[in-house]
Write an enzyme that holds these catalytic residues in place. Structure first.
Site, PDB file in Angstrom:
ATOM      1  N   LYS A   3       0.723  -1.281   0.098  1.00 39.42           N
ATOM      2  CA  LYS A   3      -0.056  -0.016  -0.120  1.00 39.42           C
ATOM      3  C   LYS A   3       0.851   1.229  -0.339  1.00 39.42           C
ATOM      4  O   LYS A   3       1.981   1.360   0.205  1.00 39.42           O
ATOM      5  CB  LYS A   3      -0.870  -0.034   1.297  1.00 39.42           C
ATOM      6  N   TYR A  43     -11.863  -1.705  -3.938  1.00 41.32           N
ATOM      7  CA  TYR A  43     -12.575  -1.962  -2.674  1.00 41.32           C
ATOM      8  C   TYR A  43     -13.978  -1.827  -2.633  1.00 41.32           C
ATOM      9  O   TYR A  43     -14.562  -1.470  -1.430  1.00 41.32           O
ATOM     10  CB  TYR A  43     -12.133  -0.965  -1.672  1.00 41.32           C
ATOM     11  N   ASN A 106      -1.977   0.363   6.632  1.00 40.29           N
ATOM     12  CA  ASN A 106      -1.570  -0.892   7.022  1.00 40.29           C
ATOM     13  C   ASN A 106      -0.634  -1.985   6.176  1.00 40.29           C
ATOM     14  O   ASN A 106      -0.638  -2.887   6.319  1.00 40.29           O
ATOM     15  CB  ASN A 106      -2.560  -1.845   7.779  1.00 40.29           C
ATOM     16  N   HIS A 109      -2.087  -5.387   1.457  1.00 40.84           N
ATOM     17  CA  HIS A 109      -3.281  -6.134   1.213  1.00 40.84           C
ATOM     18  C   HIS A 109      -3.309  -7.473   0.915  1.00 40.84           C
ATOM     19  O   HIS A 109      -2.179  -7.805   0.083  1.00 40.84           O
ATOM     20  CB  HIS A 109      -4.148  -5.182  -0.013  1.00 40.84           C
ATOM     21  N   GLU A 120      -8.747  -9.882  -8.593  1.00 40.51           N
ATOM     22  CA  GLU A 120      -7.917  -9.018  -8.145  1.00 40.51           C
ATOM     23  C   GLU A 120      -6.606  -9.098  -9.261  1.00 40.51           C
ATOM     24  O   GLU A 120      -5.979  -8.016  -9.635  1.00 40.51           O
ATOM     25  CB  GLU A 120      -7.633  -9.053  -6.642  1.00 40.51           C
TER      26      GLU A 120
END
Ligand code: ATP
Ligand code: MG
Length: 131
Positions: A3, A43, A106, A109, A120
């Site tokens: 990320k 998302y 965070n 993913h 994805e």
């Protein structure tokens, strides 16, 4: 996916090192970025959640690294390797414990099922970008 926070903080190499040393094979890899529209699409399952707007803004705030990984039991093993969504609850030595600062930012993913990993993977890569 690595990320925007982890890319900005210079952790691409360390995270890929941990992933490959944990037995995952890289099948596709690229440095890219998501527009707000593409992040929202990625998302979309969370679009009713209160954090969706912030999540989309964060995920489109800077470059990311997308990867397709292969391993026996990959989904479960990768979730174990990255640790809990909230880094303050992530086990010591997990990627989120080592490299993430908050539940919003965070570091990584991971797909939550084989089916979503397929979807994805196709979101980020064409067939000739996979080995
Ligand atoms: P990811 O899908 O990014 O691997 P995850 O599967 O651990 O994370 P999800 O429930 O799918 O967690 O949530 C997607 C992302 O939305 C999280 O990684 C986090 O950045 C953000 N998020 C989830 N829950 C919250 C929350 N309660 N507050 C703020 N952000 C959240
Ligand atoms: Mg998830």
């Amino acid at each position: 996916m690595i990320k925007p926070d982890a890319v900005a903080n210079g952790h691409i190499g360390a995270i890929l090192d941990k992933i490959t040393k944990s037995g995952f094979k890289l099948v596709a890899l690229k440095l890219t970025s998501l527009s707000a529209e593409k992040a929202g699409e990625f998302y979309a399952v969370h679009q009713e959640r209160g954090f969706y707007k912030d999540l989309v803004a964060f995920m489109s705030s800077g470059p990311i690294v997308a990867a397709i990984l292969e391993k026996e039991n990959a989904i479960e093993d990768f979730r174990k390797l990255i640790g809990a969504t909230d880094p303050s609850k992530a086990e010591p030595g997990t990627i989120r414990n080592l490299f993430a600062k908050s539940i919003d930012a965070n570091a990584v993913h991971g797909s939550d099922s084989d089916e979503n990993a397929e979807i994805e993977g196709r979101f980020f890569f064409s067939a000739f970008e996979r080995v």
